[in-house]
Design an enzyme around this catalytic site. Structure first.
Site, PDB file in Angstrom:
ATOM      1  CE  LYS A 195       3.513  -1.840 -15.902  1.00 35.87           C
ATOM      2  NZ  LYS A 195       3.369  -0.990 -14.722  1.00 35.87           N
TER       3      LYS A 195
ATOM      4  CD  GLU B 226      -1.963  -1.266  -7.455  1.00 37.38           C
ATOM      5  OE1 GLU B 226      -1.265  -2.288  -7.327  1.00 37.38           O
ATOM      6  OE2 GLU B 226      -2.156  -0.715  -8.543  1.00 37.38           O
TER       7      GLU B 226
END
Ligand SMILES: C=C(O[C@@H]1C=C(C(=O)O)C=C[C@H]1O)C(=O)O
Length: 469
Positions: free
Chosen positions: A229, A278
């Site tokens: 990723k 976040e």
């Protein structure tokens, strides 16, 4: 203002300095109760005291919101290279040791003085424009620290013992403007017509084609087995048709995205500001909490079915799981207990929904929050996996310097407690330009145009704050 905050604080300062031994190098910190106002609006209302820093956490189920504003600086601690946070921790420890807190009974429970600042995504020998005034890690110990918590607020004033006489008149002038700002910040929000980038403002930057080809290169590297990723980031530059007021932009993003952590760090003429959904890490004593946040869908028609599709998508779930696994493997060995829910829930924002796994734990020992930041950053939510290879891929392929974007912004105190947000949904604002950024996690199965669209949706908070959409 009639509260007498200014007179009160100055009287406390005089008493504290009469009491003190007055050793050179000592920093005297006095504190008085202050009105509770929205932190970002306090910043917007006080144009004179610089640099500014802001950290305004959202209300979470079990926690009180915490708003911190810093005006001016009594000290700045910085670090560079791989040891950047070790350098910051040790410089800050020395400053805390020279701090003499003077509290009257009515400020006994005031949260203590704290550093506010942040760090870049990766360490650099020299940061490229527009990030030249932002060090690898940089934290302010503000001269004025406003801290609001649980319906109460306080204002700290920090002065070096030896500078007291020479700084008295500038302290009085700053205090007068801060008092005026408390009055203005308490008024109902007004959308100042001058906040935005102006009619005809231009946006230039990574084109759709350029971003899609970056994503295709990432997919090649994934197919070749180099990485699992990676999170490429695209930059855009807004060229306004009138002067930008970073503080007004900040007030606007703070009002529109109240469920996020709103932050600002000013260095020179530029203010890095944003509204991050976040949490990188939060530490209170031995209790820690963090967020696994990755996997995104843009909000729109048929919202409920978009959420169901996000939860059911194997590709989004894989992208999310890589982040959660990595956080758990970093924190696991440091914790006596760690609660990692097995399935993600949804974190909904005005522009997007995210897959979200809230993680809580109890540390074995009193690990400093900066040591936890060092261990966690960058999470695969903003870099990729395996972390080193993904970060190297980003360094080799990304066209623009991301600077502090996808770094972290937060605060820490003398006990090593603190809160850090992942520095996303943010931009770098000065009078004559604003840099906006957005990234997207790429895994096998990612579709380049869809990833590009996702980055546009992620820029919505900054675009709204700049009056562009
Ligand atoms: C990189 C960004 O966001 C990150 C990437 C996400 C994703 O790819 O789904 C979701 C949340 C963030 O962790 C950004 O907002 O720029």
């Amino acid at each position: 203002m009639s509260s007498g905050l200014g007179t009160d604080l100055l009287a406390r300062l005089s008493r504290a300095t009469r009491r003190g031994a007055g050793s050179a190098g000592e920093i005297v910190a006095v504190v008085a109760p202050a009105p509770v106002v929205p932190a970002a609006r306090l910043v917007a209302a006080c144009a004179s005291a610089t640099p500014i820093v802001l950290f305004q956490a959202p209300p979470r189920d079990d926690e009180e919101p915490l708003g911190i504003v810093g005006f001016g600086e009594i000290a700045r601690v910085e670090g560079s290279g791989p040891e950047r946070l070790v350098q910051v921790t040790s410089a800050a420890r020395k400053l805390f040791a020279s701090l003499r807190e003077e509290r009257d009974a009515d400020a006994g429970s005031a949260p203590g003085p704290r550093f506010v600042g942040g760090l870049s995504f990766r360490t650099e020998a020299h940061h490229e424009p527009p990030w030249t005034s932002f060090a690898d890690a940089s934290f302010s110990l503000p001269r004025w620290i406003y801290v609001a918590r649980a319906g109460e607020a306080w204002l700290w004033l920090l002065v070096r013992e030896e500078d007291l006489a020479s700084e008295r008149s500038s302290i009085e002038a700053e205090l007068a403007s801060i008092e005026a700002a408390f009055v203005a910040a308490a008024q109902p929000a007004q959308d100042a017509p001058s906040h935005g980038a102006g009619e005809g403002a231009k946006i230039e930057g990574t084109s759709r084609e350029a971003f899609c080809s970056l994503v295709r290169e990432a997919l090649d590297a994934i197919r070749a087995g180099e990485i699992d990723k990676v999170v490429p980031v695209a930059a855009s530059r807004v060229c306004p048709t009138r002067s930008l007021d970073a503080r007004a932009v900040l007030a606007r993003i703070a009002d529109a995205y109240a469920e996020t952590t709103r932050f600002a760090v000013q260095r020179g003429e530029r203010v890095f500001l944003g509204a991050s959904p976040e949490r990188l890490i939060s530490r209170r004593g031995r209790v820690l909490s963090t967020d696994g946040l990755a996997g995104t869908v843009r909000r729109g028609e048929g919202d409920a079915s978009l959420v169901r599709a996000l939860l059911a998508s194997p590709k989004e779930r894989r992208e999310h799981a890589l982040v959660v696994e990595s956080i758990a493997s970093v924190l696991g060995p440091r914790c006596a207990s760690l609660d990692v829910p097995e399935t993600p829930t949804i974190r909904s924002l005005p522009n997007v929904h995210h897959l979200w796994t809230p993680i809580r734990g109890a540390l074995h020992d009193d690990t400093h929050v900066l040591a936890l930041v060092e261990a966690l950053h960058p999470t695969p939510a903003v870099s990729g996996t395996p972390r080193d290879r993904a970060t190297a891929w980003i360094a080799a392929h990304e066209p623009d310097a991301r600077g502090w974007y996808t770094g972290a912004v937060g605060w820490f105190d003398a006990a090593g407690d603190g809160d850090f947000a992942v520095a996303i949904r943010a931009g770098l604002v000065s009078e004559d330009e604003a840099w906006l950024y957005a990234g997207a996690g790429i895994v096998e199965g990612s579709d380049p145009p869809a990833e590009y669209a996702e980055t546009r949706a992620k820029q919505a908070p900054m675009l709204v704050a700049l009056g562009i959409v």
